[in-house]
Scaffold this motif. Sequence first.
Motif, PDB file in Angstrom:
ATOM      1  N   GLY A 125      21.995  -6.807 -41.031  1.00  0.00           N
ATOM      2  CA  GLY A 125      23.512  -7.264 -41.291  1.00  0.00           C
ATOM      3  C   GLY A 125      24.513  -6.477 -40.722  1.00  0.00           C
ATOM      4  O   GLY A 125      24.364  -5.258 -40.338  1.00  0.00           O
ATOM      5  N   HIS A 126      25.757  -6.492 -41.559  1.00  0.00           N
ATOM      6  CA  HIS A 126      26.870  -5.807 -41.233  1.00  0.00           C
ATOM      7  C   HIS A 126      27.079  -4.566 -42.237  1.00  0.00           C
ATOM      8  O   HIS A 126      26.832  -4.946 -43.219  1.00  0.00           O
ATOM      9  CB  HIS A 126      28.038  -6.698 -41.312  1.00  0.00           C
ATOM     10  N   TYR A 127      27.391  -3.574 -41.827  1.00  0.00           N
ATOM     11  CA  TYR A 127      27.853  -2.472 -42.721  1.00  0.00           C
ATOM     12  C   TYR A 127      28.982  -1.878 -42.173  1.00  0.00           C
ATOM     13  O   TYR A 127      29.525  -1.641 -41.078  1.00  0.00           O
ATOM     14  CB  TYR A 127      26.575  -1.153 -42.248  1.00  0.00           C
ATOM     15  N   LYS A 128      29.845  -1.185 -43.412  1.00  0.00           N
ATOM     16  CA  LYS A 128      30.856  -0.341 -43.011  1.00  0.00           C
ATOM     17  C   LYS A 128      30.402   1.066 -43.277  1.00  0.00           C
ATOM     18  O   LYS A 128      29.665   1.403 -44.307  1.00  0.00           O
ATOM     19  CB  LYS A 128      31.937  -0.600 -44.195  1.00  0.00           C
ATOM     20  N   ILE A 129      30.753   1.895 -42.300  1.00  0.00           N
ATOM     21  CA  ILE A 129      30.329   3.159 -42.450  1.00  0.00           C
ATOM     22  C   ILE A 129      31.520   3.880 -42.274  1.00  0.00           C
ATOM     23  O   ILE A 129      32.515   3.712 -41.896  1.00  0.00           O
ATOM     24  CB  ILE A 129      29.483   3.500 -41.023  1.00  0.00           C
ATOM     25  N   ASP A 130      31.330   5.243 -42.799  1.00  0.00           N
ATOM     26  CA  ASP A 130      32.281   6.214 -42.974  1.00  0.00           C
ATOM     27  C   ASP A 130      31.855   7.589 -42.494  1.00  0.00           C
ATOM     28  O   ASP A 130      30.874   7.955 -42.915  1.00  0.00           O
ATOM     29  CB  ASP A 130      33.088   6.297 -44.304  1.00  0.00           C
ATOM     30  N   PHE A 131      32.406   8.405 -41.709  1.00  0.00           N
ATOM     31  CA  PHE A 131      32.031   9.865 -41.366  1.00  0.00           C
ATOM     32  C   PHE A 131      33.459  10.770 -41.348  1.00  0.00           C
ATOM     33  O   PHE A 131      34.400  10.275 -40.945  1.00  0.00           O
ATOM     34  CB  PHE A 131      31.407   9.901 -40.004  1.00  0.00           C
ATOM     35  N   TRP A 132      33.078  12.056 -42.037  1.00  0.00           N
ATOM     36  CA  TRP A 132      34.177  12.910 -41.710  1.00  0.00           C
ATOM     37  C   TRP A 132      33.335  14.236 -41.527  1.00  0.00           C
ATOM     38  O   TRP A 132      32.173  14.559 -41.953  1.00  0.00           O
ATOM     39  CB  TRP A 132      35.006  12.774 -42.954  1.00  0.00           C
ATOM     40  N   CYS A 133      34.138  15.306 -41.180  1.00  0.00           N
ATOM     41  CA  CYS A 133      33.475  16.498 -40.835  1.00  0.00           C
ATOM     42  C   CYS A 133      34.650  17.639 -40.591  1.00  0.00           C
ATOM     43  O   CYS A 133      35.408  17.296 -39.887  1.00  0.00           O
ATOM     44  CB  CYS A 133      32.802  16.376 -39.540  1.00  0.00           C
ATOM     45  N   ASN A 134      34.227  18.586 -41.105  1.00  0.00           N
ATOM     46  CA  ASN A 134      34.839  20.027 -40.763  1.00  0.00           C
ATOM     47  C   ASN A 134      33.924  20.853 -40.165  1.00  0.00           C
ATOM     48  O   ASN A 134      32.983  21.175 -40.666  1.00  0.00           O
ATOM     49  CB  ASN A 134      35.512  20.581 -42.340  1.00  0.00           C
ATOM     50  N   PHE A 135      34.658  21.602 -39.119  1.00  0.00           N
ATOM     51  CA  PHE A 135      33.794  22.396 -38.429  1.00  0.00           C
ATOM     52  C   PHE A 135      34.685  23.600 -37.747  1.00  0.00           C
ATOM     53  O   PHE A 135      35.777  23.488 -37.762  1.00  0.00           O
ATOM     54  CB  PHE A 135      33.017  21.786 -37.292  1.00  0.00           C
ATOM     55  N   THR A 136      34.034  24.678 -37.587  1.00  0.00           N
ATOM     56  CA  THR A 136      34.601  25.842 -36.898  1.00  0.00           C
ATOM     57  C   THR A 136      33.937  25.938 -35.514  1.00  0.00           C
ATOM     58  O   THR A 136      32.902  25.516 -35.118  1.00  0.00           O
ATOM     59  CB  THR A 136      34.189  27.255 -37.639  1.00  0.00           C
ATOM     60  N   THR A 137      34.906  26.257 -34.546  1.00  0.00           N
ATOM     61  CA  THR A 137      34.579  26.494 -33.202  1.00  0.00           C
ATOM     62  C   THR A 137      34.267  27.880 -32.854  1.00  0.00           C
ATOM     63  O   THR A 137      34.640  28.895 -33.572  1.00  0.00           O
ATOM     64  CB  THR A 137      35.526  25.911 -32.126  1.00  0.00           C
ATOM     65  N   THR A 138      34.023  27.984 -31.570  1.00  0.00           N
ATOM     66  CA  THR A 138      34.016  29.286 -30.714  1.00  0.00           C
ATOM     67  C   THR A 138      35.255  29.535 -30.129  1.00  0.00           C
ATOM     68  O   THR A 138      36.155  28.831 -30.127  1.00  0.00           O
ATOM     69  CB  THR A 138      32.874  29.498 -29.778  1.00  0.00           C
ATOM     70  N   ALA A 139      35.486  30.725 -29.750  1.00  0.00           N
ATOM     71  CA  ALA A 139      36.785  31.164 -28.997  1.00  0.00           C
ATOM     72  C   ALA A 139      36.778  30.663 -27.694  1.00  0.00           C
ATOM     73  O   ALA A 139      36.483  31.449 -26.678  1.00  0.00           O
ATOM     74  CB  ALA A 139      37.001  32.678 -29.410  1.00  0.00           C
ATOM     75  N   ILE A 140      37.322  29.425 -27.351  1.00  0.00           N
ATOM     76  CA  ILE A 140      37.422  29.057 -26.047  1.00  0.00           C
ATOM     77  C   ILE A 140      38.794  28.627 -25.820  1.00  0.00           C
ATOM     78  O   ILE A 140      39.532  28.356 -26.804  1.00  0.00           O
ATOM     79  CB  ILE A 140      36.353  27.977 -25.648  1.00  0.00           C
ATOM     80  N   ALA A 141      38.809  28.010 -24.820  1.00  0.00           N
ATOM     81  CA  ALA A 141      40.337  27.344 -24.342  1.00  0.00           C
ATOM     82  C   ALA A 141      40.967  26.461 -25.360  1.00  0.00           C
ATOM     83  O   ALA A 141      40.230  25.436 -25.712  1.00  0.00           O
ATOM     84  CB  ALA A 141      40.384  27.117 -22.954  1.00  0.00           C
ATOM     85  N   SER A 142      42.155  26.442 -25.554  1.00  0.00           N
ATOM     86  CA  SER A 142      42.787  25.448 -26.329  1.00  0.00           C
ATOM     87  C   SER A 142      42.722  24.227 -25.502  1.00  0.00           C
ATOM     88  O   SER A 142      42.840  24.159 -24.492  1.00  0.00           O
ATOM     89  CB  SER A 142      44.383  25.917 -26.595  1.00  0.00           C
ATOM     90  N   GLY A 143      42.684  22.996 -26.246  1.00  0.00           N
ATOM     91  CA  GLY A 143      42.773  21.697 -25.491  1.00  0.00           C
ATOM     92  C   GLY A 143      41.376  21.370 -25.328  1.00  0.00           C
ATOM     93  O   GLY A 143      41.070  20.187 -24.572  1.00  0.00           O
ATOM     94  N   SER A 144      40.351  22.313 -25.296  1.00  0.00           N
ATOM     95  CA  SER A 144      38.969  21.849 -25.528  1.00  0.00           C
ATOM     96  C   SER A 144      38.454  20.758 -26.469  1.00  0.00           C
ATOM     97  O   SER A 144      38.990  20.703 -27.362  1.00  0.00           O
ATOM     98  CB  SER A 144      38.063  23.178 -25.529  1.00  0.00           C
ATOM     99  N   ALA A 145      37.931  19.797 -25.904  1.00  0.00           N
ATOM    100  CA  ALA A 145      37.606  18.574 -26.811  1.00  0.00           C
ATOM    101  C   ALA A 145      36.277  18.638 -27.540  1.00  0.00           C
ATOM    102  O   ALA A 145      35.282  19.089 -26.711  1.00  0.00           O
ATOM    103  CB  ALA A 145      37.601  17.312 -25.967  1.00  0.00           C
ATOM    104  N   TYR A 146      36.003  18.121 -28.670  1.00  0.00           N
ATOM    105  CA  TYR A 146      34.927  17.927 -29.406  1.00  0.00           C
ATOM    106  C   TYR A 146      34.786  16.580 -29.766  1.00  0.00           C
ATOM    107  O   TYR A 146      35.913  15.934 -30.240  1.00  0.00           O
ATOM    108  CB  TYR A 146      34.877  18.584 -30.577  1.00  0.00           C
TER     109      TYR A 146
END
Length: 217
Positions: A125-146
């Motif tokens: 059937g149908h499900y409501k799903i929720d996701f959240w995440c806090n994470f740290t990055t490495t030192a790469i160029a600003s504007g890089s996407a995740y």
Amino acid sequence: MTIQHNVITDPNIHEPKGVASAASGKVYKANGTGSGTWVYPLTGLDTALVGQVFESDGSGGGTWVYPPAKGHAEIYINGGTTVHTLGSASSFTKLNPTSEWTASGFEDVLTVDAANGEIDLVLAGHYKIDFWCNFTTTAIASGSAYKFKFAINGTPSARVVTVTKPTNGVDTLHVMASGIVNATAGQTLSIYAGGDGTSSSTNIIVTEAGLNALWLD
């Protein structure tokens, strides 16, 4: 001495006909022609699972089903320190830093496989799903996407939520998303992550995260 049956009083009144062999919980149902049978008040009451309710079909019948929100489960990451390496060439791989996902312990009907970062969608059937995440990055160029997607049975959705780096240094980022998905019984829910031309193949550390599924119908 003759005693009329209709004037007999307790404790001499006998039990209804057939009560000696009727199963516990059954009631006597008249057939309209002077007789009847012992039946359960609702069809299937003897085989319905714990927590199920009777849903009428509007035609004199129905089925036993779980009520909305009965099936639910959650996995989470708390105080994560394990490195997760994004896939190469903007590919998406399961977000499953080793030994970090934990079952919340609040599962009902649904089950989880925390070691593999998955929720088991036991009900179709149908499900409501929720996701959240806090994470740290490495030192790469600003504007890089995740980028993050939900996946059913290991197949990532076309839908994606994206967050970008604000600086060239190590950043702490937050992402969250919710949605409605459809699943067949026994499929799994997980989260997949990927990067862009710059962030692909780099490391992130998921410090806090949550994924839950709530069965609707």
